[in-house]
Design an enzyme around this catalytic site. Structure first.
Site, PDB file in Angstrom:
ATOM      1  N   ASP A  56       0.838  -1.208   0.000  1.00  0.00           N
ATOM      2  CA  ASP A  56       0.000   0.000   0.000  1.00  0.00           C
ATOM      3  C   ASP A  56       0.875   1.260   0.000  1.00  0.00           C
ATOM      4  O   ASP A  56       0.372   2.375  -0.128  1.00  0.00           O
ATOM      5  CB  ASP A  56      -1.032  -0.011   1.135  1.00  0.00           C
ATOM      6  CG  ASP A  56      -0.409  -0.100   2.512  1.00  0.00           C
ATOM      7  OD1 ASP A  56       0.837  -0.150   2.617  1.00  0.00           O
ATOM      8  OD2 ASP A  56      -1.173  -0.110   3.508  1.00  0.00           O
ATOM      9  N   LYS A 125      -1.004  -9.394   2.805  1.00  0.00           N
ATOM     10  CA  LYS A 125      -0.345  -8.892   4.024  1.00  0.00           C
ATOM     11  C   LYS A 125      -1.365  -8.057   4.795  1.00  0.00           C
ATOM     12  O   LYS A 125      -2.105  -7.265   4.206  1.00  0.00           O
ATOM     13  CB  LYS A 125       0.890  -8.058   3.678  1.00  0.00           C
ATOM     14  CG  LYS A 125       1.566  -7.478   4.926  1.00  0.00           C
ATOM     15  CD  LYS A 125       2.985  -7.016   4.644  1.00  0.00           C
ATOM     16  CE  LYS A 125       3.113  -5.718   3.906  1.00  0.00           C
ATOM     17  NZ  LYS A 125       2.498  -4.554   4.588  1.00  0.00           N
ATOM     18  N   GLU A 190       8.329  -4.057  11.065  1.00  0.00           N
ATOM     19  CA  GLU A 190       8.756  -2.741  10.563  1.00  0.00           C
ATOM     20  C   GLU A 190       9.215  -1.821  11.687  1.00  0.00           C
ATOM     21  O   GLU A 190       8.500  -1.652  12.692  1.00  0.00           O
ATOM     22  CB  GLU A 190       7.598  -2.063   9.794  1.00  0.00           C
ATOM     23  CG  GLU A 190       7.991  -0.666   9.293  1.00  0.00           C
ATOM     24  CD  GLU A 190       7.096  -0.108   8.205  1.00  0.00           C
ATOM     25  OE1 GLU A 190       6.129  -0.781   7.798  1.00  0.00           O
ATOM     26  OE2 GLU A 190       7.379   1.033   7.770  1.00  0.00           O
TER      27      GLU A 190
HETATM   28  O1  KIV Z   1       3.511  -1.171   1.690  1.00  0.00           O
HETATM   29  C1  KIV Z   1       4.705  -1.391   1.844  1.00  0.00           C
HETATM   30  O2  KIV Z   1       5.547  -1.078   1.004  1.00  0.00           O
HETATM   31  C2  KIV Z   1       5.128  -2.033   3.087  1.00  0.00           C
HETATM   32  C3  KIV Z   1       6.571  -1.937   3.486  1.00  0.00           C
HETATM   33  C4  KIV Z   1       6.733  -2.239   4.915  1.00  0.00           C
HETATM   34  C5  KIV Z   1       7.472  -2.766   2.695  1.00  0.00           C
HETATM   35  O3  KIV Z   1       4.321  -2.589   3.754  1.00  0.00           O
END
Ligand code: KIV
Length: 272
Positions: A56, A125, A190
């Site tokens: 995202d 994710k 993160e």
């Molecule tokens: O959206 C994204 O790029 C992420 C980063 C933590 C890689 O979730």
């Protein structure tokens, strides 16, 4: 086994939840980068990056927003279609955008199902740890592999009042363990202290993928635009810029502009 194709023409074996688990068991590092379009995904896949993330972060690095919040599920699906078509070896993971991972649970499942049904991508994710355990379990039961995202959660930016390094070791380890117990095949971590990154990696058996989480995680992820220098302005401390694509594009545009201005483009070689 397909005996009709010579070895060199066979597609490489796909990175899967199972092969990633084996990589962790065997002590192999996992590489992950974001991708939002076909040509970039094709290059990253060819370079042997194990996981491509249709993140995202697209809201910020492609759409030009200040946070990740504005990108929609339809927009992520549009980009996921392109990346899914390009990746021959990498696993492709797609972010569930705000607030699809926070609303009624079956809505989240429906979004995850869209990723598997409408794109050639393989997993989603989801931001969150312990409080998302029920949601992760329901998704995995429905056949949707989930990578959990703990530590700094960009979708929470307004609740947190900004972005900061997370150091609450007990809560963060608990988040990762809860996600693993709920069935997450990997945990993205993160922006946590190196100590927390190490503690999370020690506490779970699934692969951990760090971004600003130190060197102890099983793998690392970066936003590709940060890695290749295709962003302007602030760059987080955890980024290592390995190319300067902005300058390359800028210089090519200048050359092109000047060649038009002095009538050297198109020349005989570019004319019929
Ligand atoms: O959206 C994204 O790029 C992420 C980063 C933590 C890689 O979730």
């Amino acid at each position: 086994m397909d005996m009709t194709k010579p070895e060199s023409l066979k597609p490489p074996p796909r990175v899967t939840t199972r092969s990633l688990a084996k990589m962790r068991r065997d002590g192999q590092s996992i590489s992950m980068l974001t991708a939002y379009d076909y040509p970039t995904a094709e290059i990253l896949d060819r370079a042997g990056i194990d996981i491509l993330l249709v993140g995202d972060s697209l809201a910020m690095v492609v759409q030009g927003h200040d946070t990740t919040l504005p990108v929609t599920m339809d927009q992520l699906i549009y980009h996921a279609e392109m990346v899914g078509r390009a990746a021959k070896r990498a696993m492709v993971v797609v972010d569930l955008p705000f607030p699809e991972g926070q609303l009624e649970i079956m809505r989240t499942v429906a979004c995850g199902a869209r990723v598997l049904k409408e794109t050639k991508c393989h997993a989603v994710k989801l931001e969150g740890g312990a409080e998302q355990a029920g949601r992760i379990e329901t998704m995995v039961t429905a056949g949707i592999p989930v990578m959990a995202h703990v530590g700094l959660r960009p979708q929470n930016v307004h609740v947190e009042g900004g972005y900061r390094v997370k150091r609450e070791i007990k809560t963060l380890v608990n988040d990762a363990v809860a996600a693993e117990n709920a069935g997450a095949f990997a945990v993205l971590v993160e922006c946590v202290s190196t100590e927390v990154g190490q503690a999370i990696n020690d506490a779970v058996n699934v692969p951990t993928i760090g971004i600003g989480a130190g060197g102890a995680t099983t793998g690392q992820v970066l936003v590709t635009n940060d890695l290749i220098g295709l962003t302007s302005g602030y760059s987080p401390k955890f980024v290592r810029k390995m190319a300067d694509v902005s300058t390359t594009i800028y210089e090519a545009a200048i050359q092109y502009r000047d060649a038009i201005a002095d009538n050297t483009f198109p020349g005989d070689a570019e004319s019929f």
